[in-house]
Each structure stands twice: as C-alpha cells, then as structure tokens.
Scaffold this motif. Structure first.
Motif, PDB file in Angstrom:
ATOM      1  N   MET A 119       0.829  -1.207   0.000  1.00 34.94           N
ATOM      2  CA  MET A 119       0.000   0.000   0.000  1.00 34.94           C
ATOM      3  C   MET A 119       0.867   1.262   0.000  1.00 34.94           C
ATOM      4  SD  MET A 119      -3.306  -0.970   2.343  1.00 34.94           S
ATOM      5  CE  MET A 119      -2.493  -1.934   3.595  1.00 34.94           C
ATOM      6  N   CYS A 120       1.976   1.236   0.701  1.00 27.65           N
ATOM      7  CA  CYS A 120       2.886   2.391   0.675  1.00 27.65           C
ATOM      8  C   CYS A 120       3.469   2.564  -0.723  1.00 27.65           C
ATOM      9  CB  CYS A 120       4.000   2.215   1.708  1.00 27.65           C
ATOM     10  SG  CYS A 120       3.444   2.432   3.403  1.00 27.65           S
ATOM     11  N   LYS A 121       3.824   1.456  -1.361  1.00 29.45           N
ATOM     12  CA  LYS A 121       4.375   1.518  -2.716  1.00 29.45           C
ATOM     13  C   LYS A 121       3.371   2.132  -3.687  1.00 29.45           C
ATOM     14  CE  LYS A 121       5.712  -1.388  -6.571  1.00 29.45           C
ATOM     15  NZ  LYS A 121       5.430  -2.669  -7.168  1.00 29.45           N
ATOM     16  N   HIS A 122       2.103   1.754  -3.557  1.00 27.25           N
ATOM     17  CA  HIS A 122       1.060   2.261  -4.457  1.00 27.25           C
ATOM     18  C   HIS A 122       0.408   3.540  -3.938  1.00 27.25           C
ATOM     19  CE1 HIS A 122       1.122  -1.035  -7.317  1.00 27.25           C
ATOM     20  NE2 HIS A 122       1.272  -1.858  -6.290  1.00 27.25           N
ATOM     21  N   GLN A 123       0.879   4.032  -2.825  1.00 25.75           N
ATOM     22  CA  GLN A 123       0.401   5.272  -2.212  1.00 25.75           C
ATOM     23  C   GLN A 123      -1.112   5.270  -1.980  1.00 25.75           C
ATOM     24  OE1 GLN A 123       1.945   8.295  -4.835  1.00 25.75           O
ATOM     25  NE2 GLN A 123       4.020   8.071  -4.018  1.00 25.75           N
ATOM     26  N   ASN A 124      -1.612   4.126  -1.493  1.00 30.16           N
ATOM     27  CA  ASN A 124      -3.036   4.052  -1.178  1.00 30.16           C
ATOM     28  C   ASN A 124      -3.267   3.506   0.239  1.00 30.16           C
ATOM     29  OD1 ASN A 124      -2.414   1.356  -1.577  1.00 30.16           O
ATOM     30  ND2 ASN A 124      -4.062   0.960  -3.016  1.00 30.16           N
ATOM     31  N   LEU A 125      -2.277   3.662   1.102  1.00 30.06           N
ATOM     32  CA  LEU A 125      -2.361   3.139   2.463  1.00 30.06           C
ATOM     33  C   LEU A 125      -3.566   3.707   3.200  1.00 30.06           C
ATOM     34  CD1 LEU A 125      -1.151   1.527   4.862  1.00 30.06           C
ATOM     35  CD2 LEU A 125       0.195   3.557   5.396  1.00 30.06           C
ATOM     36  N   PHE A 126      -3.710   5.016   3.198  1.00 29.20           N
ATOM     37  CA  PHE A 126      -4.775   5.635   3.989  1.00 29.20           C
ATOM     38  C   PHE A 126      -6.157   5.341   3.402  1.00 29.20           C
ATOM     39  CE2 PHE A 126      -1.044   8.192   5.162  1.00 29.20           C
ATOM     40  CZ  PHE A 126      -1.028   7.855   6.512  1.00 29.20           C
ATOM     41  N   SER A 127      -6.283   5.324   2.091  1.00 29.85           N
ATOM     42  CA  SER A 127      -7.595   5.016   1.502  1.00 29.85           C
ATOM     43  C   SER A 127      -7.985   3.564   1.769  1.00 29.85           C
ATOM     44  CB  SER A 127      -7.613   5.320   0.001  1.00 29.85           C
ATOM     45  OG  SER A 127      -6.740   4.456  -0.692  1.00 29.85           O
ATOM     46  N   ARG A 128      -7.042   2.642   1.711  1.00 32.11           N
ATOM     47  CA  ARG A 128      -7.341   1.225   1.989  1.00 32.11           C
ATOM     48  C   ARG A 128      -7.640   1.017   3.474  1.00 32.11           C
ATOM     49  NH1 ARG A 128      -9.572  -0.715  -1.731  1.00 32.11           N
ATOM     50  NH2 ARG A 128      -9.448  -2.685  -0.656  1.00 32.11           N
ATOM     51  N   LEU A 129      -6.927   1.707   4.356  1.00 28.23           N
ATOM     52  CA  LEU A 129      -7.202   1.583   5.787  1.00 28.23           C
ATOM     53  C   LEU A 129      -8.567   2.187   6.125  1.00 28.23           C
ATOM     54  CD1 LEU A 129      -3.709   2.260   7.413  1.00 28.23           C
ATOM     55  CD2 LEU A 129      -4.908   0.072   7.160  1.00 28.23           C
ATOM     56  N   ARG A 130      -8.928   3.300   5.458  1.00 22.23           N
ATOM     57  CA  ARG A 130     -10.261   3.880   5.659  1.00 22.23           C
ATOM     58  C   ARG A 130     -11.343   2.912   5.199  1.00 22.23           C
ATOM     59  NH1 ARG A 130      -9.999   8.386   2.334  1.00 22.23           N
ATOM     60  NH2 ARG A 130      -7.828   8.687   2.716  1.00 22.23           N
ATOM     61  N   TYR A 131     -11.118   2.260   4.075  1.00 19.77           N
ATOM     62  CA  TYR A 131     -12.088   1.284   3.581  1.00 19.77           C
ATOM     63  C   TYR A 131     -12.221   0.112   4.560  1.00 19.77           C
ATOM     64  CZ  TYR A 131     -14.522  -2.110   0.734  1.00 19.77           C
ATOM     65  OH  TYR A 131     -15.437  -3.024   0.289  1.00 19.77           O
ATOM     66  N   LEU A 132     -11.105  -0.365   5.068  1.00 21.36           N
ATOM     67  CA  LEU A 132     -11.131  -1.457   6.043  1.00 21.36           C
ATOM     68  C   LEU A 132     -11.870  -1.034   7.312  1.00 21.36           C
ATOM     69  CD1 LEU A 132     -10.271  -4.279   7.017  1.00 21.36           C
ATOM     70  CD2 LEU A 132      -8.131  -3.233   7.797  1.00 21.36           C
ATOM     71  N   ALA A 133     -11.584   0.156   7.805  1.00 23.09           N
ATOM     72  CA  ALA A 133     -12.263   0.641   9.011  1.00 23.09           C
ATOM     73  C   ALA A 133     -13.762   0.765   8.776  1.00 23.09           C
ATOM     74  CB  ALA A 133     -11.674   1.984   9.450  1.00 23.09           C
ATOM     75  N   SER A 134     -14.146   1.281   7.626  1.00 25.06           N
ATOM     76  CA  SER A 134     -15.564   1.405   7.289  1.00 25.06           C
ATOM     77  C   SER A 134     -16.221   0.031   7.202  1.00 25.06           C
ATOM     78  CB  SER A 134     -15.703   2.135   5.953  1.00 25.06           C
ATOM     79  OG  SER A 134     -17.018   2.097   5.496  1.00 25.06           O
ATOM     80  N   TYR A 135     -15.538  -0.908   6.583  1.00 24.13           N
ATOM     81  CA  TYR A 135     -16.053  -2.275   6.461  1.00 24.13           C
ATOM     82  C   TYR A 135     -16.249  -2.900   7.842  1.00 24.13           C
ATOM     83  CZ  TYR A 135     -16.052  -7.283   5.643  1.00 24.13           C
ATOM     84  OH  TYR A 135     -16.370  -8.617   5.654  1.00 24.13           O
ATOM     85  N   LEU A 136     -15.246  -2.773   8.697  1.00 24.29           N
ATOM     86  CA  LEU A 136     -15.345  -3.348  10.044  1.00 24.29           C
ATOM     87  C   LEU A 136     -16.445  -2.676  10.859  1.00 24.29           C
ATOM     88  CD1 LEU A 136     -11.566  -3.869  10.886  1.00 24.29           C
ATOM     89  CD2 LEU A 136     -13.257  -5.615  10.266  1.00 24.29           C
TER      90      LEU A 136
END
Length: 179
Positions: A119-136
């Motif tokens: 995720m750091c390599k693709h620069q989408n760490l925060f958007s993916r973590l937000r999606y995970l938090a929303s899902y949970l």
C-alpha cells in the motif's frame, strides 16, 4: 526415517517447493494451480500415514476438514481467495491442525507487513485503511454480513497471499527447528 525424504530432507522441502510454485503463480496471475494443491494433499496423506500408521488417516482428514471449516468464513467474506484457503488446507493435511493454528497467525503477521509495504508503494495506504475501518464498522455496528469488495482489475488492491504464506512457512519451520 521419513517416507517422504528421510531425516536429511524432510517433508518441509516438498512443501517449500509447492509453496514456491504457488507463490510464483499467485504473484504473476493471482491464481494458484489446483495441481499444486492436489499434489500437496497427496503428500499430506502419505506423510500422516507414514508418521502415524492408519491413525494418520484420521489425523489427516480431521485436519483438512477442520482447517476448511474454520477458514471458510474468511473466504465467504472475500477476505481470502479460494486458493489461499486451499493452501491452508493443504498445510493442515501435511502437518496437522495444531501446526496450522500457529502458521495462520504467522501468515497474518507477515501478510499485514506485506500489505502495508504494498500500500505504501502504491500510495493508497490511507484510503485502503479507511475502507477497512468502514467495512469493520458496518460489520460490527450494523451486524450486517457483507463481503469485502475490491476491484480485481486493479493490481494495487490485490494481495497475492501465497507470498506471505510461503514466507510464513519458512519462518515457522525455522522456529520449530531452532527454538
């Protein structure tokens, strides 16, 4: 002496080779060939029979079935792919469900590290973590079971989990042998 290679080689080398093949295919195609799983399941049956005689059949089938039942919800919720679950089942058949419990935890840790790096390599760490938090949050607060959706066409959202599984297997075997 072990039927699958003796004391010097051991079944770990066969599993390592199978996981290496699975890692390669998962990395390149996001799929794990069924022949790898089938070969591993046959190796597992031979290994358990060699180690425990006819009682090994019971150990083998109970490990395979128990691993599948416990991990099926992760497949159902699309947190893991079918190939990943089948690899865990294969490992369960070869080493038994006691091994799989520890191996699963190590694979999750290695997978989390791998995922954060990707995720750091693709620069989408925060958007993916937000999606995970929303899902949970939806899963826990709403008590609604929904699948974890990802865009399978976008390479930056897919984690080829056979890679962390292969690394975790090496770590687990080293821990057994040297600790």
């Amino acid at each position: 002496m072990n039927f699958l290679g003796g004391e010097e080689i051991g079944v770990e080398w066969i599993v390592g080779l199978l996981l290496g093949i699975a890692m390669f295919y998962d990395w390149k195609c996001y799929r794990i060939p069924n022949w790898v799983i089938i070969f591993g399941l046959v190796v597992g049956l031979f290994n358990q029979t060699n180690l425990h005689g006819w009682r090994g059949w019971m150990i083998y089938f109970s490990s395979v079935i128990l691993t599948g039942i416990v991990l099926f919800p992760l497949f159902y919720l699309r947190m893991f792919g079918a190939g990943d679950i089948k690899l865990f089942i294969m490992i369960g058949g070869i080493h038994g469900w006691h091994f799989v419990i520890k191996y699963f935890v190590i694979a999750l840790i290695v997978g989390a590290i791998y995922s954060v790096c990707k995720m750091c390599k693709h620069q989408n760490l925060f958007s993916r973590l937000r999606y995970l938090a929303s899902y949970l949050y939806i899963l826990m607060a709403g008590r609604v079971i929904q699948t974890y959706e990802i865009d399978r066409k976008k390479e930056d959202t897919i984690i080829p989990f056979a890679v962390p599984m292969g690394l975790a297997y090496g770590i687990d075997i080293l821990m057994i042998k040297y600790w």
